[in-house]
Scaffold this motif. Sequence first.
Motif, short mmCIF file in Angstrom:
data_model
loop_
_atom_site.label_atom_id
_atom_site.label_comp_id
_atom_site.label_asym_id
_atom_site.label_seq_id
_atom_site.Cartn_x
_atom_site.Cartn_y
_atom_site.Cartn_z
N GLY A 250 38.47 73.08 -7.87
CA GLY A 250 37.45 72.89 -6.85
C GLY A 250 36.14 73.56 -7.18
O GLY A 250 35.35 73.87 -6.27
N LEU A 251 35.87 73.80 -8.46
CA LEU A 251 34.63 74.47 -8.85
C LEU A 251 33.53 73.44 -9.07
O LEU A 251 33.72 72.46 -9.79
N ASP A 252 32.40 73.65 -8.45
CA ASP A 252 31.26 72.76 -8.63
C ASP A 252 30.46 73.17 -9.85
O ASP A 252 30.35 74.35 -10.18
N GLY A 253 29.88 72.16 -10.51
CA GLY A 253 29.04 72.43 -11.65
C GLY A 253 27.58 72.23 -11.31
O GLY A 253 27.21 71.87 -10.18
N ALA A 254 26.72 72.47 -12.29
CA ALA A 254 25.28 72.35 -12.06
C ALA A 254 24.88 70.92 -11.70
O ALA A 254 23.86 70.70 -11.05
N ALA A 255 25.68 69.93 -12.13
CA ALA A 255 25.35 68.53 -11.85
C ALA A 255 26.00 68.00 -10.59
O ALA A 255 25.83 66.83 -10.25
N SER A 256 26.75 68.84 -9.88
CA SER A 256 27.53 68.36 -8.73
C SER A 256 26.64 67.80 -7.62
O SER A 256 26.99 66.81 -6.98
N ALA A 257 25.50 68.46 -7.37
CA ALA A 257 24.61 67.99 -6.29
C ALA A 257 24.09 66.59 -6.60
O ALA A 257 24.00 65.74 -5.70
N TYR A 258 23.75 66.34 -7.86
CA TYR A 258 23.25 65.01 -8.24
C TYR A 258 24.38 63.98 -8.19
O TYR A 258 24.14 62.81 -7.86
N LEU A 261 24.62 62.80 -4.68
CA LEU A 261 23.54 61.87 -4.35
C LEU A 261 23.83 60.49 -4.94
O LEU A 261 23.58 59.46 -4.29
N ALA A 262 24.33 60.46 -6.16
CA ALA A 262 24.61 59.18 -6.82
C ALA A 262 25.70 58.42 -6.08
O ALA A 262 25.61 57.19 -5.92
N GLN A 263 26.70 59.11 -5.61
CA GLN A 263 27.80 58.44 -4.92
C GLN A 263 27.37 57.92 -3.56
O GLN A 263 28.04 57.08 -2.98
N GLN A 264 26.24 58.43 -3.06
CA GLN A 264 25.65 57.89 -1.83
C GLN A 264 24.62 56.81 -2.11
O GLN A 264 24.02 56.26 -1.19
N GLY A 265 24.38 56.54 -3.41
CA GLY A 265 23.40 55.52 -3.79
C GLY A 265 21.96 55.97 -3.69
O GLY A 265 21.05 55.14 -3.73
N ARG A 266 21.72 57.28 -3.61
CA ARG A 266 20.35 57.81 -3.44
C ARG A 266 19.79 58.23 -4.80
O ARG A 266 19.47 59.39 -5.05
N PHE A 267 19.66 57.25 -5.71
CA PHE A 267 19.19 57.56 -7.06
C PHE A 267 17.72 57.95 -7.09
O PHE A 267 17.27 58.60 -8.03
N GLN A 269 16.33 60.10 -5.45
CA GLN A 269 16.21 61.54 -5.28
C GLN A 269 16.73 62.32 -6.49
O GLN A 269 16.72 63.54 -6.49
N ILE A 270 17.20 61.60 -7.50
CA ILE A 270 17.69 62.25 -8.73
C ILE A 270 16.57 62.23 -9.76
O ILE A 270 16.02 61.17 -10.06
N PRO A 271 16.17 63.39 -10.31
CA PRO A 271 15.05 63.44 -11.26
C PRO A 271 15.28 62.54 -12.47
O PRO A 271 16.42 62.29 -12.87
N PHE A 272 14.18 62.10 -13.04
CA PHE A 272 14.23 61.20 -14.19
C PHE A 272 14.99 61.83 -15.36
O PHE A 272 15.77 61.16 -16.05
N LEU A 273 14.78 63.13 -15.59
CA LEU A 273 15.44 63.78 -16.72
C LEU A 273 16.95 63.77 -16.59
O LEU A 273 17.67 63.59 -17.58
N VAL A 274 17.44 63.97 -15.39
CA VAL A 274 18.89 63.95 -15.17
C VAL A 274 19.44 62.56 -15.50
O VAL A 274 20.53 62.43 -16.07
N GLN A 275 18.70 61.52 -15.18
CA GLN A 275 19.15 60.16 -15.47
C GLN A 275 18.95 59.79 -16.93
O GLN A 275 19.62 58.88 -17.45
N LEU A 276 18.05 60.50 -17.62
CA LEU A 276 17.81 60.22 -19.03
C LEU A 276 18.90 60.82 -19.91
O LEU A 276 19.24 60.25 -20.96
#
Length: 744
Positions: A250-258, A261-267, A269-276
């Motif tokens: 149950g440990l969250d990582g640095a990418a867990s918040a994004y 957001l992705a699983q809610q379809g709110r892309f 709000q996700i920075p371009f670099l994270v998607q790159l």
Amino acid sequence: MTQHLDSIASLIFAATGASGAPPAPAGDALSEIPHGAGLMVLVPLLALAGCVLCGVCAAFRVKSKLPAWITVACLGSAFALTLLTYLDIGTQPRIAHAWDWITFQYGPAAAQTFVANFSFYVDALTLLWMLFVTGLATLIALYASEYMSHDLGAGYCRFFAAFSLFVFSMACLVMGDNLLLLFLGWEGVGLCSYLLIGYFYKKPSAVAAAKKAFIMNRVGDLGLSLGVMLTFVYFGTIEYAKLLGAPGYGLDGAASAYLALAQQGRFDQIPFLVQLIPVLLMIGAFGKSAQVFLYVWLPDAMEGPTPVSALIHAATMVTAGVYLVARCLPLFVCSEWALPLVAWGGAITAFWAATIGMAQFDIKRIMAYSTVSQLGYMFAGLGVLGAVGGASHVFTHAFFKALLFLSCGAVMHGFAGQLDLRKLSGVGKMPGWRLVGVAMLVGCFNLAGFPFITAGFYSKDMILADAFGNTHLFLIGWLLLLTAGMTAYYTFRVYFRVFVGPQHYEAGEEAHAHDAHAHDVHAHGAEGHGDDAHGTEAPGHPARGAHDFHPHPPGVAINFVLGALAVLSIAAVGTFFVHKDHHGWAGMMVHASTAGVSPGAHGHAHPFGMDAHTFAMVASSVVGVVGILIAWWLHLAGRTTAATSRADSINLGALARGARAKWYVDEIYDWLIVTPLWVLSHVLHAIDKVLVDGLVNVFGWAPRGIGGAARTSQTGVLHDYAVRMAGGVALVIALVLIIREVRP
């Protein structure tokens, strides 16, 4: 140092329009994951020990099979340790720390530390991969002990040293707990593939294939290295537990918040670099796993010995890209474009390679193109978020593809390098070859996905079901379904032409060669369909090629490995009836490592009123059986010679010629890339030679020339100096008089 890194990050954010600062890495997640997988530290060390001991054998000029037995013992022990670890810890993640490797702090904050230890992240996905990597590597090494016996001595030692080093690199790639250790193993398998593909270094085609594999992989490696660097710049860590979290605890990582957001379809709000980042990682995966026009190196890798082909194509190097995507799947979900690119890239590659495989005559290359196609299946499965299906297909494919390659290698070994399906027939009915024929049939059934009785059917079915179940990507399902029918056709085209039918054989090129290193030369044959048989076929009396060649059946080691792989390929079906909630044993392993990753919001398709799984099962069964029946009708029914069949009467014209010529992709690369670079290099060479070197030479020769001219005036003769002095005085007087006359 801190200001420098922060300024780099600020510039990137400003240039890309990303909002917000990069998140700080998660807390010390590694300390919360218990240790307890210490045996796994020995796995890569055993492979490395095998490499070193083979080097010692070479130093002492050992000319026995000792290097092979050392390799088999080391890799077999590595498999045993992996199995013991799985039985001990199951699917819960563990950290196996070997030693501190790279650690430095670039700022005063605790988070401003770069850590990349020689540690291993051992979870279900790691164990799944390492079980078949070490297990198959052991069997392939045993097979190679007989296959490479023609080259006992320095070459034998060199082969098994590179073989062990390859497994060591693959272990680092799969087991590493950070992206840098993965990158180390990634480059290691690239180096070892160069050494193994180019093993016959006196053979120009093998050398060219090795260089081609090495260079083509560098294209993908550039994307991977950029992705790893950008991951650290943005997230501040490259350790999996801190980056992706640990699902088992149950440990969250640095990418867990994004990811949320992705699983809610709110892309948006996700920075371009994270998607790159996942797009860059995808480029690396496509290069290593031979996808989307970066595949051209893989069929040429057939120039290496057959055990190398089985090692690279079945379970190790080419699955590295699939492993990378599966391991970093949470990052891929965070990108709006990465997974669709993976899905479409895989589907197009699967179809494209299948069209080429249908038109080839070299049975080993047909299997190579089938590997490219099946890798496309795996990527497509991951791209439609069917991680369970994609990784399960890796597991099943590892066994039956190794079986297919090694069966083809046994034929090649016994028939002096012959691989042309028009020059072999009825091999499975010849004395000493029946086990090879049965093994080939088991492999063909699995690759064709014969319904209900093969593991390949169930793993393909899961991928197709995930594709048809996604309303946004269901067209991928239709493309993969068409590919499944083509796969069944070209797979049994090989079986019906080579292993059944009238008995006939012709020796390969090795029957006429005297160089021991020509042992693995391919005989591609002519492109026409004429009857090249020498003699008349009759049941029980196979026609022979020139010089009355007699094939030699495989020995104990090769037969044992083929029998073991055939049994394992059949037994793999049973894994799909265990842990049914997670689609079988392999699916359960993958599910445990990708917990928390869900597809997000998309509709569910119901093709022809059926649910996706039912439709996929019915449709794949139908197309598979139809493909086999077409192959039977065109290549076995009514065939009386090895070289001809009903398929010869079908004239597809330019379509067939294009597929046989591999759609001219290599020629296009030569025209668009190789030739322009060759011309440019010669132009730059001329500029360097004439202009740059010319200027340097001018400035170098000018003082030397002036000095040489002045040196002639220093003769050492007194009256010569007097004459020159008198001439100088006369010249000065003349100049003075001229100036006086000229002045007004």
